[in-house]
Design a protein around this motif. Structure first.
Motif: not given
Length: 136
Positions: A20-26, A41-43, A45-50
């Motif tokens: 993923y890019t650092d500025d990933l949008v999910y 928004d952001g890698k 946030c995705m890390r925390t979510f996963l």
């Protein structure tokens, strides 16, 4: 794409994030209990979510169908999730649309069966604490 789902099925979050890019949008059409769409928004946030998902559930995914044209991928994903504490399970497929920048994913859109997802998380909530989930 396949590497991301293989990593998810093995709980390898940092390996997932490397795609993923650092500025990933999910964006996802099916939020937690209430089922409304949500976006992150952001890698980080995705890390925390996963990490949050893996803390409470075992999950596996695989790519059932895939097409790629002009930096956009459309896929059907086969998925299974099992809540660790209650043992409740949900299996099915969902749609995924990915946008790439170079060789990395910069946007993920997921399209789940909203009612099934909401029902699963409501059932988990009730069985975990014996109370009805909060409705907004």
């Amino acid at each position: 794409m396949i590497a991301v789902h293989d990593a998810w099925s093995n709980g390898a979050i940092e390996r997932i994030l490397s795609h993923y890019t650092d500025d990933l949008v999910y964006w996802c059409n099916a939020g937690y209990v209430q089922g409304q769409p949500f976006q992150m928004d952001g890698k980080q946030c995705m890390r925390t979510f996963l990490h949050t998902i893996l803390a409470v559930a075992e999950s596996g995914t695989s790519v059932a169908e895939f097409s790629f044209v002009d930096g956009h991928a459309h896929a059907t994903i086969a998925a299974h999730i099992k809540h660790r504490r209650t043992g409740h399970q949900l299996s099915g497929t969902y749609g995924q649309v990915l946008t790439f920048r170079g060789r990395k994913i910069c946007r993920i859109e997921e399209f789940h069966d909203v009612e099934s997802m909401s029902q699963f998380w409501r059932m988990v909530s009730v069985d975990c604490d014996g109370s009805q989930p909060e409705q907004h």
